[in-house]
Design an enzyme around this catalytic site. Structure first.
Site, mmCIF file in Angstrom:
data_model
loop_
_atom_site.group_PDB
_atom_site.id
_atom_site.type_symbol
_atom_site.label_atom_id
_atom_site.label_comp_id
_atom_site.label_asym_id
_atom_site.label_seq_id
_atom_site.Cartn_x
_atom_site.Cartn_y
_atom_site.Cartn_z
ATOM 1 N N HIS A 102 0.814 -1.232 0.000
ATOM 2 C CA HIS A 102 0.000 0.000 0.000
ATOM 3 C C HIS A 102 0.839 1.270 0.000
ATOM 4 C CE1 HIS A 102 -3.682 -1.986 0.572
ATOM 5 N NE2 HIS A 102 -3.332 -2.545 1.709
ATOM 6 N N CYS A 134 0.032 -3.019 -15.698
ATOM 7 C CA CYS A 134 -0.524 -1.987 -14.811
ATOM 8 C C CYS A 134 -0.030 -2.154 -13.385
ATOM 9 C CB CYS A 134 -2.049 -1.972 -14.863
ATOM 10 S SG CYS A 134 -2.793 -3.491 -14.274
HETATM 11 C C1 PEP Z 1 -1.189 -5.963 -9.493
HETATM 12 O O1 PEP Z 1 -1.403 -6.946 -8.781
HETATM 13 O O2 PEP Z 1 -0.114 -5.769 -10.112
HETATM 14 C C2 PEP Z 1 -2.216 -4.922 -9.626
HETATM 15 C C3 PEP Z 1 -2.073 -3.937 -10.479
HETATM 16 O O3 PEP Z 1 -3.292 -5.008 -8.804
HETATM 17 P P1 PEP Z 1 -3.265 -4.555 -7.246
HETATM 18 O O4 PEP Z 1 -1.939 -3.929 -6.958
HETATM 19 O O5 PEP Z 1 -4.400 -3.615 -7.060
HETATM 20 O O6 PEP Z 1 -3.463 -5.877 -6.568
#
Ligand code: PEP
Ligand code: MG
Length: 550
Positions: A185, A482
């Site tokens: 986070h 992403c």
């Molecule tokens: C990921 O897991 O790379 C992602 C983009 O999703 P999150 O970080 O929200 O789990």
């Protein structure tokens, strides 16, 4: 003499300033005998009144939702029924003031939870009132985000999403946390705010308020009492870094090969700055922000309003909405079925939709209604997809709602290994490198101690990215990244070389990524990608590429 602490660097910026620590919530001391009940009750009433005044002051300085929440908290603290109930616990039950306030607020909390709906959602706000009142009574520093009255380096054990919502980017120079990994986070938040950060810095536990520190994300170091020459060097480097990232426009390599640059959007509070950033749209809208801290899912109308705000802000550009990714580190009581021994391996992401289909149906309906006439090119994608059949089912549900473009996230190795079937089942793939690293290396993404395995330069991870890219290219389907990997400018070059058609990252990271892509022709990106893939580990891959980039 300066001293440096090491951790995991997030981003490549630097900042220098005084430490302000986030105080932990107070713990109740052992009960004590009350000698003077009226004096004890007076102290309690004064503490609650002071908390109410403090919260009203914060409400007046805030705006939007934050102001509403703070005003509601101030009203709770000022409620005479609360003070009377606590005072009665002192006079009738011989409790001391801290225990009386704790008990009275616990009763209020149960009352709100029993009332359900909006009231139950406010129950958590009472915890803050309790912590503040206790700190006043016990003479401890106020819990939560510090407010020293000047810009500071925020030091905390770890930051929770709720803490970060109140963080003022004009006051916080950098973040340092004892826990957390490169894709946790705090790292995601630091990038969203464009702040340098060092996470997983265990020794930060020794930092004290007012100490001057130089936070150097590129060096993954926190220097205590840095000498002026080191601060000057860091400032010069920061100036050069900003100067390098001056380009504008769509992402492309120096020979014009397009790689779309998109933003990650983690909440509506980020919307204005995200929309103002130079990007081709949103590559990942994490819709969990609409569901967190609630006891039931937001209704269709409310969701539709929120989506509409995003689509209108991005009219003319693409917006990829990720449907609810609950579970694991984002537990939601109304979605997840209860405690699991290994929540990261449990019912999370799209897996929750099979068990609570109405949530997905409502969300898709709200997205479709908001998309109509908004001017944005809206696409949806599903998190944590493990089987091609799940991707096909998701695409079918999206189409049933009139959303023609549906994609799947590649976050588990099974999806990358069978990427061709996934690509055939939907319209595009988006690689979530944060979770893909976690599941490929069996390493909890929140654990700073496993940072080496979670490093997105790990050749095994890059190999899965390459396999997914090949599958997309074979079927003519776009494949993007992403996850946090897309925010690293040097790695962005590798990802482009592996065949990514888009990169989505926090808005503040895009200028450097754009500049890195614009500096090299595609053939060179491919050569560097081959070099990284061939390395034995992440550190060697990074070092070899850096050496070639000079
Ligand atoms: C990921 O897991 O790379 C992602 C983009 O999703 P999150 O970080 O929200 O789990
Ligand atoms: Mg993920």
């Amino acid at each position: 003499m300066s001293r440096a602490l090491s951790g995991i660097g997030v981003g490549s910026g630097t900042a220098c300033g005084p430490v302000a620590r986030m105080a932990p919530p107070p713990t109740l001391p052992a009960a004590r005998a009350v000698a003077d009940a009226p004096a004890e009750a007076r102290a309690l009433r004064e503490a609650l009144a002071a908390v109410a005044a403090e919260l009203s002051e914060h409400a007046a300085a805030a705006d939007g939702t934050a102001a509403d929440v703070l005003s509601a908290q101030a009203m709770m603290a000022a409620d005479p029924a609360l003070a009377d109930m606590a005072a009665a616990l002192i006079s009738d039950n011989a409790l001391d003031a801290p225990h009386a306030v704790d008990r009275a607020l616990a009763d209020f909390r149960s009352g709100l939870l029993a009332a359900g709906g909006y009231f139950a959602e406010r129950a958590a706000d009472l915890d803050d009132v309790r912590d503040r009142a206790l700190c006043r009574l016990l003479g401890r520093p106020r819990p939560g985000l510090p407010d020293p009255g000047h810009p500071y380096v925020l030091v905390a054990e770890e930051l929770a999403p709720a803490d970060t919502a109140r963080l003022d980017p004009a006051q916080v120079l950098a973040l340092v946390t004892e826990r957390g990994g490169p894709t946790g986070h705090t790292a995601i938040l630091a990038k969203a705010l464009g702040l340098p950060a060092v996470v997983g810095c265990t020794a930060a536990a020794t930092l004290t308020d007012g100490q001057t520190v130089l936070v150097d994300a590129a060096e993954a170091a926190v220097e205590i009492d840095p000498d002026p020459a080191a601060v000057q060097r860091a400032r010069d480097r920061e100036r050069r870094r900003r100067a390098r990232a001056q380009g504008a426009g769509p992402g492309r390599t120096s020979d014009g090969h397009p790689v779309a640059l998109l933003v990650n959007l983690g909440g509506l509070a980020e919307l204005e700055s995200a929309a103002a950033a130079d990007s081709e749209g949103v590559g990942l809208f994490r819709t969990e922000c609409l569901f967190l801290d609630r006891t039931e899912a937001p209704a269709l109308d409310e969701q539709q309003d929120s989506y509409r705000r995003v689509f209108t802000a991005f009219a003319g550009r693409r917006v990829i909405v990720r449907t609810l990714d609950a579970g694991a580190d984002k537990p939601l009581p109304f979605v997840t079925s209860g405690p699991e021994e290994n929540p990261a391996l449990g019912v999370r992401g799209l897996r929750t939709a099979a068990r609570a289909p109405e949530l997905l149906e409502t969300q898709l309906a709200a997205i479709a209604a908001a998309a109509a006439g908004s001017g944005a090119q809206v696409r949806v994608m599903a998190p944590m997809v493990s089987l091609p059949g799940e991707a096909a089912w998701f695409a079918e549900r999206a189409r049933a709602h009139g959303l023609p473009l549906a994609g799947a996230m590649v976050e588990v190795p099974a999806a990358a290994l069978r990427a061709e079937r996934f690509a055939a089942a939907c319209d595009f793939l988006s690689i979530g490198t944060n979770d893909l690293a976690q599941y490929t290396f069996a390493a909890d993404r929140a654990l700073g101690a496993l940072a080496e395995l979670l490093d997105p330069w790990q050749p095994a991870l890059l190999q899965l990215v390459a396999a997914t890219a090949r599958a997309g290219a074979a079927l003519g389907k776009p494949v993007g990244v992403c996850g946090e990997a897309a925010a690293d400018p040097e790695l962005a070059v590798i990802l482009a070389g592996l065949g990514m058609t888009s990169l989505s990252a926090a808005p503040a990271c895009l200028p450097e990524v754009r500049a890195a892509l614009a500096a090299l022709p595609m053939a060179h990106c491919r050569e560097l990608a081959a070099l990284a893939l061939d390395a034995p580990d992440a550190a060697t891959a990074r070092a070899r590429v850096r050496e070639h980039l000079g």
